[in-house]
Write a protein that holds these residues in place. Structure first.
Motif, PDB file in Angstrom:
ATOM      1  N   LEU A 202       0.818  -1.206   0.000  1.00 50.23           N
ATOM      2  CA  LEU A 202       0.000   0.000   0.000  1.00 50.23           C
ATOM      3  C   LEU A 202       0.856   1.261   0.000  1.00 50.23           C
ATOM      4  O   LEU A 202       0.500   2.254  -0.627  1.00 50.23           O
ATOM      5  N   SER A 203       1.965   1.231   0.713  1.00 48.73           N
ATOM      6  CA  SER A 203       2.854   2.395   0.754  1.00 48.73           C
ATOM      7  C   SER A 203       4.194   1.963   1.323  1.00 48.73           C
ATOM      8  O   SER A 203       4.303   0.956   2.020  1.00 48.73           O
ATOM      9  N   CYS A 204       5.221   2.744   1.008  1.00 48.16           N
ATOM     10  CA  CYS A 204       6.547   2.502   1.565  1.00 48.16           C
ATOM     11  C   CYS A 204       7.329   3.805   1.535  1.00 48.16           C
ATOM     12  O   CYS A 204       7.396   4.471   0.500  1.00 48.16           O
ATOM     13  N   GLY A 205       7.902   4.165   2.670  1.00 43.15           N
ATOM     14  CA  GLY A 205       8.679   5.400   2.732  1.00 43.15           C
ATOM     15  C   GLY A 205       9.180   5.649   4.134  1.00 43.15           C
ATOM     16  O   GLY A 205       9.431   4.718   4.899  1.00 43.15           O
ATOM     17  N   GLY A 206       9.331   6.913   4.448  1.00 41.44           N
ATOM     18  CA  GLY A 206       9.893   7.295   5.733  1.00 41.44           C
ATOM     19  C   GLY A 206       8.877   7.252   6.862  1.00 41.44           C
ATOM     20  O   GLY A 206       7.746   6.783   6.705  1.00 41.44           O
ATOM     21  N   VAL A 207       9.312   7.734   8.007  1.00 43.18           N
ATOM     22  CA  VAL A 207       8.510   7.719   9.227  1.00 43.18           C
ATOM     23  C   VAL A 207       8.183   9.160   9.613  1.00 43.18           C
ATOM     24  O   VAL A 207       9.035  10.050   9.529  1.00 43.18           O
ATOM     25  N   ASP A 208       6.950   9.385  10.024  1.00 43.31           N
ATOM     26  CA  ASP A 208       6.490  10.721  10.399  1.00 43.31           C
ATOM     27  C   ASP A 208       6.945  11.035  11.825  1.00 43.31           C
ATOM     28  O   ASP A 208       6.226  10.788  12.793  1.00 43.31           O
ATOM     29  N   ALA A 209       8.159  11.567  11.929  1.00 39.85           N
ATOM     30  CA  ALA A 209       8.733  11.937  13.225  1.00 39.85           C
ATOM     31  C   ALA A 209       9.422  13.292  13.053  1.00 39.85           C
ATOM     32  O   ALA A 209       9.793  13.677  11.933  1.00 39.85           O
ATOM     33  N   PRO A 210       9.612  14.051  14.140  1.00 41.32           N
ATOM     34  CA  PRO A 210      10.295  15.348  14.027  1.00 41.32           C
ATOM     35  C   PRO A 210      11.684  15.209  13.418  1.00 41.32           C
ATOM     36  O   PRO A 210      12.409  14.246  13.700  1.00 41.32           O
ATOM     37  N   GLY A 211      12.046  16.172  12.594  1.00 44.38           N
ATOM     38  CA  GLY A 211      13.346  16.132  11.926  1.00 44.38           C
ATOM     39  C   GLY A 211      14.504  16.051  12.902  1.00 44.38           C
ATOM     40  O   GLY A 211      15.494  15.358  12.643  1.00 44.38           O
ATOM     41  N   ALA A 212      14.390  16.742  14.019  1.00 44.40           N
ATOM     42  CA  ALA A 212      15.476  16.719  15.007  1.00 44.40           C
ATOM     43  C   ALA A 212      15.648  15.318  15.576  1.00 44.40           C
ATOM     44  O   ALA A 212      16.784  14.878  15.819  1.00 44.40           O
ATOM     45  N   ASP A 213      14.544  14.618  15.794  1.00 43.57           N
ATOM     46  CA  ASP A 213      14.643  13.248  16.291  1.00 43.57           C
ATOM     47  C   ASP A 213      15.238  12.329  15.233  1.00 43.57           C
ATOM     48  O   ASP A 213      16.097  11.479  15.535  1.00 43.57           O
ATOM     49  N   LEU A 214      14.802  12.464  13.999  1.00 48.01           N
ATOM     50  CA  LEU A 214      15.319  11.610  12.928  1.00 48.01           C
ATOM     51  C   LEU A 214      16.820  11.796  12.754  1.00 48.01           C
ATOM     52  O   LEU A 214      17.567  10.834  12.568  1.00 48.01           O
ATOM     53  N   ALA A 215      17.277  13.042  12.816  1.00 41.30           N
ATOM     54  CA  ALA A 215      18.705  13.321  12.655  1.00 41.30           C
ATOM     55  C   ALA A 215      19.507  12.933  13.889  1.00 41.30           C
ATOM     56  O   ALA A 215      20.688  12.594  13.787  1.00 41.30           O
ATOM     57  N   GLY A 216      18.862  12.971  15.056  1.00 46.18           N
ATOM     58  CA  GLY A 216      19.588  12.719  16.291  1.00 46.18           C
ATOM     59  C   GLY A 216      19.603  11.280  16.755  1.00 46.18           C
ATOM     60  O   GLY A 216      20.403  10.912  17.616  1.00 46.18           O
ATOM     61  N   ALA A 217      18.720  10.442  16.185  1.00 47.96           N
ATOM     62  CA  ALA A 217      18.560   9.077  16.690  1.00 47.96           C
ATOM     63  C   ALA A 217      19.579   8.102  16.117  1.00 47.96           C
ATOM     64  O   ALA A 217      19.970   7.136  16.770  1.00 47.96           O
ATOM     65  N   SER A 218      19.987   8.310  14.868  1.00 48.70           N
ATOM     66  CA  SER A 218      20.862   7.367  14.170  1.00 48.70           C
ATOM     67  C   SER A 218      21.449   8.060  12.953  1.00 48.70           C
ATOM     68  O   SER A 218      20.999   9.149  12.565  1.00 48.70           O
ATOM     69  N   ASP A 219      22.424   7.421  12.313  1.00 48.66           N
ATOM     70  CA  ASP A 219      22.941   7.963  11.056  1.00 48.66           C
ATOM     71  C   ASP A 219      22.119   7.498   9.857  1.00 48.66           C
ATOM     72  O   ASP A 219      22.361   7.930   8.735  1.00 48.66           O
ATOM     73  N   HIS A 220      21.153   6.607  10.069  1.00 46.56           N
ATOM     74  CA  HIS A 220      20.230   6.169   9.023  1.00 46.56           C
ATOM     75  C   HIS A 220      18.821   6.649   9.357  1.00 46.56           C
ATOM     76  O   HIS A 220      18.501   6.896  10.523  1.00 46.56           O
ATOM     77  N   LEU A 221      17.973   6.713   8.350  1.00 50.47           N
ATOM     78  CA  LEU A 221      16.543   6.923   8.546  1.00 50.47           C
ATOM     79  C   LEU A 221      15.818   5.584   8.414  1.00 50.47           C
ATOM     80  O   LEU A 221      16.250   4.706   7.655  1.00 50.47           O
ATOM     81  N   PRO A 222      14.733   5.407   9.144  1.00 54.66           N
ATOM     82  CA  PRO A 222      13.964   4.166   9.015  1.00 54.66           C
ATOM     83  C   PRO A 222      13.136   4.157   7.733  1.00 54.66           C
ATOM     84  O   PRO A 222      12.856   5.207   7.139  1.00 54.66           O
ATOM     85  N   VAL A 223      12.739   2.956   7.341  1.00 57.69           N
ATOM     86  CA  VAL A 223      11.829   2.754   6.210  1.00 57.69           C
ATOM     87  C   VAL A 223      10.672   1.899   6.714  1.00 57.69           C
ATOM     88  O   VAL A 223      10.893   0.878   7.375  1.00 57.69           O
ATOM     89  N   ALA A 224       9.440   2.298   6.400  1.00 60.24           N
ATOM     90  CA  ALA A 224       8.263   1.537   6.813  1.00 60.24           C
ATOM     91  C   ALA A 224       7.392   1.231   5.603  1.00 60.24           C
ATOM     92  O   ALA A 224       7.099   2.123   4.801  1.00 60.24           O
ATOM     93  N   ALA A 225       6.989  -0.031   5.484  1.00 53.76           N
ATOM     94  CA  ALA A 225       6.106  -0.456   4.388  1.00 53.76           C
ATOM     95  C   ALA A 225       4.796  -0.955   4.981  1.00 53.76           C
ATOM     96  O   ALA A 225       4.795  -1.677   5.982  1.00 53.76           O
ATOM     97  N   GLU A 226       3.712  -0.586   4.355  1.00 55.84           N
ATOM     98  CA  GLU A 226       2.393  -1.069   4.767  1.00 55.84           C
ATOM     99  C   GLU A 226       1.927  -2.081   3.728  1.00 55.84           C
ATOM    100  O   GLU A 226       1.792  -1.749   2.544  1.00 55.84           O
ATOM    101  N   LEU A 227       1.673  -3.302   4.186  1.00 59.05           N
ATOM    102  CA  LEU A 227       1.251  -4.384   3.306  1.00 59.05           C
ATOM    103  C   LEU A 227      -0.166  -4.807   3.657  1.00 59.05           C
ATOM    104  O   LEU A 227      -0.563  -4.787   4.822  1.00 59.05           O
ATOM    105  N   ARG A 228      -0.928  -5.198   2.656  1.00 51.72           N
ATOM    106  CA  ARG A 228      -2.253  -5.757   2.900  1.00 51.72           C
ATOM    107  C   ARG A 228      -2.164  -7.271   2.845  1.00 51.72           C
ATOM    108  O   ARG A 228      -1.619  -7.843   1.903  1.00 51.72           O
ATOM    109  N   LEU A 229      -2.712  -7.902   3.878  1.00 57.93           N
ATOM    110  CA  LEU A 229      -2.708  -9.362   3.958  1.00 57.93           C
ATOM    111  C   LEU A 229      -4.089  -9.892   3.633  1.00 57.93           C
ATOM    112  O   LEU A 229      -5.099  -9.282   3.977  1.00 57.93           O
ATOM    113  N   GLY A 230      -4.142 -11.043   3.022  1.00 62.82           N
ATOM    114  CA  GLY A 230      -5.419 -11.649   2.703  1.00 62.82           C
ATOM    115  C   GLY A 230      -6.058 -10.985   1.493  1.00 62.82           C
ATOM    116  O   GLY A 230      -5.414 -10.288   0.724  1.00 62.82           O
TER     117      GLY A 230
END
Length: 231
Positions: A202-230
């Motif tokens: 259904l979708s795949c991309g980044g995570v809706d979090a504050p930019g300061a948190d994204l930059a401060g949490a790790s040197d990578h950004l997360p990726v999240a995919a939403e899949l439909r089952l069944g």
């Protein structure tokens, strides 16, 4: 139902741990594939604390390669295993963590992978990981999802190999620019979620979090995919 599967290189928890917890929570993942999870010292306690910060639990058993699969309450873990991948002289030991999960009748074999900076090792480990995932999936009649830090871009050999066997979820249903590294000024997409071609992405991309948190949490950004089952 839909299921959210995310991947995140947490940089050994060497950055802001509070920010990391907030980003992981914002991912809203039912299954989270982690790379550079704690693997020295009190590594079990470190992984448990990392998971708990986002309301998740550690599903996979070993520390090999710094990879792990974390799971939320909407899925049930049926089986979990960890594998050391082939060692290459002078290179870091790599691993694959796999959890077989069930969500409302659908069964998924989810793997967390962190490929090397060395091209030959990346290609070998990508093929080795796929062979393991196919065996696990066949035993449990599960659909494959393989996610992680690929350490190369979509036009390069290991990525192309994985995308030839599974669907690159971002390419199927992109959300945002898809860039994942470096976190403070992203310019490359080197982290990905790949899913069995029969899955409905259904979708795949980044995570809706504050930019300061994204930059401060790790040197990578997360990726999240939403899949439909069944159906």
């Amino acid at each position: 139902m839909t299921i959210r599967i995310a991947t995140y290189n947490v940089h050994g928890m060497r950055d802001s741990v509070p920010a990391l917890g907030r980003v992981m929570t914002a991912a809203r993942a039912d299954v989270l594939c982690v790379q550079e999870a704690p693997r020295f010292g009190r590594w079990r306690a470190g992984r448990a604390a990392l998971a708990a910060a986002a309301g998740l639990a550690v599903a996979t058993p070993a520390r090999t390669g710094g990879v792990a699969v974390l799971t939320g309450r909407r899925v049930r873990v049926l089986h979990a295993e960890s594998h050391a991948l082939r060692s290459f002289l002078g290179l870091e030991r790599r691993g694959l963590a796999v959890a077989v999960v069930r969500a409302e009748g659908a069964c998924l074999a989810v793997g967390s992978l962190h490929l090397d900076l060395h091209q030959a090792a990346r290609m070998h480990h990508a093929a080795e990981a796929m062979a393991i995932m196919e065996r696990v999936a066949a035993r449990h009649d599960a659909a494959i999802v393989l996610a992680g830090d690929i350490n190369e871009r979509a036009h390069q050999p290991a990525w192309r190999y994985l995308a030839g066997r599974l669907a690159d979820c971002y390419a199927v249903a992109p959300e945002g620019d898809g860039l994942t590294f470096p976190a403070d000024r992203p310019s490359a997409r080197i982290d990905a979620v790949f899913a069995a071609r029969g899955a409905s992405v259904l979708s795949c991309g980044g995570v809706d979090a504050p930019g300061a948190d994204l930059a401060g949490a790790s040197d990578h950004l997360p990726v999240a995919a939403e899949l439909r089952l069944g159906h």
